[in-house]
Design a protein around this motif. Structure first.
Motif, mmCIF file in Angstrom:
data_model
loop_
_atom_site.group_PDB
_atom_site.id
_atom_site.type_symbol
_atom_site.label_atom_id
_atom_site.label_comp_id
_atom_site.label_asym_id
_atom_site.label_seq_id
_atom_site.Cartn_x
_atom_site.Cartn_y
_atom_site.Cartn_z
ATOM 1 N N LEU A 123 42.077 39.016 30.029
ATOM 2 C CA LEU A 123 41.418 37.804 29.519
ATOM 3 C C LEU A 123 41.109 36.821 30.647
ATOM 4 O O LEU A 123 40.046 36.182 30.652
ATOM 5 N N ALA A 124 42.036 36.687 31.603
ATOM 6 C CA ALA A 124 41.801 35.780 32.727
ATOM 7 C C ALA A 124 40.626 36.256 33.569
ATOM 8 O O ALA A 124 39.780 35.452 33.994
ATOM 9 N N SER A 125 40.561 37.561 33.812
ATOM 10 C CA SER A 125 39.465 38.123 34.599
ATOM 11 C C SER A 125 38.127 37.929 33.898
ATOM 12 O O SER A 125 37.133 37.539 34.525
ATOM 13 N N ILE A 126 38.096 38.171 32.592
ATOM 14 C CA ILE A 126 36.857 37.972 31.832
ATOM 15 C C ILE A 126 36.447 36.500 31.869
ATOM 16 O O ILE A 126 35.276 36.171 32.079
ATOM 17 N N GLY A 127 37.417 35.608 31.684
ATOM 18 C CA GLY A 127 37.114 34.178 31.715
ATOM 19 C C GLY A 127 36.562 33.748 33.056
ATOM 20 O O GLY A 127 35.574 32.999 33.127
ATOM 21 N N PHE A 128 37.167 34.223 34.125
ATOM 22 C CA PHE A 128 36.716 33.842 35.464
ATOM 23 C C PHE A 128 35.303 34.338 35.740
ATOM 24 O O PHE A 128 34.405 33.569 36.085
#
Length: 430
Positions: A123-128
């Motif tokens: 989720l963090a990677s997608i958000g970034f």
């Protein structure tokens, strides 16, 4: 009052790099990989009902999956954002999503909670990466063509400075502890700090960025019109040979650049036998030298043109591959050679990231659909990451040596150089 080329607006736009780059350095490169490795070392982990004897492979698969998700959704979201004039809303949403996911990594405490680490890593990677699509798309709307090299470089410089500062803070917290357990606890606190830093400083960017400058008014079926807009832009790319060639060159160089970024620490530790301290020193060295590289190459591009500046960086990236191939753990003072290689890599890392973004922006046709065009830029990069890491891993499996994997990346840089050499002069890109 919004005005394209305004110093206040450009600085506000560039400041998002200061906000988000702490994720790519502290989470993607430095602290979290070390934390994940320490928690899962010599352990079998459970995820989705499967036992993973090699937890590092699970982590790499999670990142690859996040890149594929972004590659799939960004053209759709970009089409909708362009049609509705809602770039800022999408950018803010993914910023919050990424920062909250990073903070949630605090709850990843051991092997039993590895699922928390994996899901929130995704989720963090997608958000970034999704927020970066909309951030990049703002460049032609905040800076005039002749300002875009410096504006793009300014963003990366802000990012390198901010991320190094926060990394030093996090390392100070971690190294202040004596026991290994306390160090791991400080690492978890650093995840929370990164998330707060990211979303906190991003508010300055959101305050200064314009919203819906073309006064678009969405209709009820704007989602489907977003799909139709995507199809139109796909067909329009056929009419812009410069843009197509540049995207092809960018795809090939991204295979090399992004694969090296993602695998450099693994290469140093596994192939050369360097310890974690040497790895962190190298990461800091790369970031500091990248500031200088981004600055110098932005000036070089202004004087001699973007294409020549990019070709110089590609030549140096090729040299990096050959130098890495020649290194061996049996060499005396191999750590010093690796530091030197890190400095050389850093010199062109900031330069190539900054120049590819600004060059692409200058090559765009006259359009109000900047986001959908930048989504192609982003998708190109994400597919390149997936392909690059696959080729790297495949060659490593075949040869049992990462040196041959690194050498292979030089081929992608050389082909990218050849394609870039076919680009002729345009109004703003030499």
């Amino acid at each position: 009052m919004y005005k394209i080329g305004s110093k206040k607006v450009i600085n506000g736009w560039a400041f998002y790099d200061w906000a988000n780059s702490v994720y790519s350095l502290v989470i993607s490169t430095a602290v979290f990989p070390l934390y994940y490795g320490a928690i899962t070392e010599n352990k079998v982990v459970q995820f989705l009902g499967i036992e993973w004897e090699h937890p590092e492979a699970l982590y790499n698969y999670a990142l690859s999956f996040s890149f594929l998700v972004v590659a799939f959704i960004s053209p759709i979201l970009s089409g909708i954002a362009d049609y509705t004039g809602s770039k800022k809303k999408f950018m803010r949403f993914f910023c919050w999503m990424g920062s909250l996911a990073v903070m949630s990594l605090y709850f990843f405490k051991g092997v039993d909670t590895v699922w928390i680490g994996i899901w929130f890593t995704i989720l963090a990677s997608i958000g970034f990466w999704a927020s970066i699509v909309f951030y990049n798309a703002y460049l032609p709307e905040v800076a005039l063509p002749e300002q875009q090299d410096r504006a793009s470089a300014k963003g990366f410089i802000y990012g390198y400075v901010g991320s190094v500062l926060l990394l030093l803070v996090c390392l100070g917290m971690i190294l202040s502890q004596e026991s290994g357990e306390d160090k791991l606890t400080m690492m978890r606190y650093s995840f929370v700090i990164v998330g707060i830093w990211w979303v906190g400083f991003a508010h300055l960017t959101f305050k200064r960025l314009p919203n819906n400058i073309y006064n678009k008014k969405p209709e009820d079926d704007y989602i489907w019109k977003g799909f139709r807009e995507l199809k139109i832009v796909l067909s329009e790319l056929k009419n812009y040979p410069y843009l197509r060639k540049f995207l092809a060159s960018f795809f090939l160089l991204s295979i090399g650049v992004q694969t090296i970024i993602l695998t450099a620490t693994i290469f140093g530790s596994k192939e050369l036998g360097l310890d974690s301290t040497s790895m962190i020193i190298t990461v800091l060295l790369v970031q500091v030298v990248a500031i200088l590289g981004a600055f110098l190459f932005s000036r070089l591009s202004e004087r001699y043109g973007n294409i020549l500046a990019l070709k110089i960086t590609l030549g140096i990236w090729t040299l990096v591959c050959f130098c890495a191939f020649s290194l061996d753990k049996s060499l005396e003072n191999v750590d010093l050679y690796f530091y030197g290689l890190g400095g050389l890599l850093g010199f062109v890392l900031g330069a190539i990231q900054s120049l590819t973004r600004s060059t692409y922006s200058k090559l765009l046709p006259e359009t109000q659909d900047h986001t959908i065009y930048f989504s192609f830029y982003d998708v190109t990069e994400k597919i390149a990451i997936v392909l690059g890491t696959f080729v790297y891993g495949l060659l490593y499996a075949m040869t049992n040596s990462m040196q041959w994997s690194v050498l292979c990346l030089a081929i992608f840089f050389l082909i990218s150089f050849i394609i870039l050499s076919t680009l002729k002069k345009t109004k703003y890109v030499k």
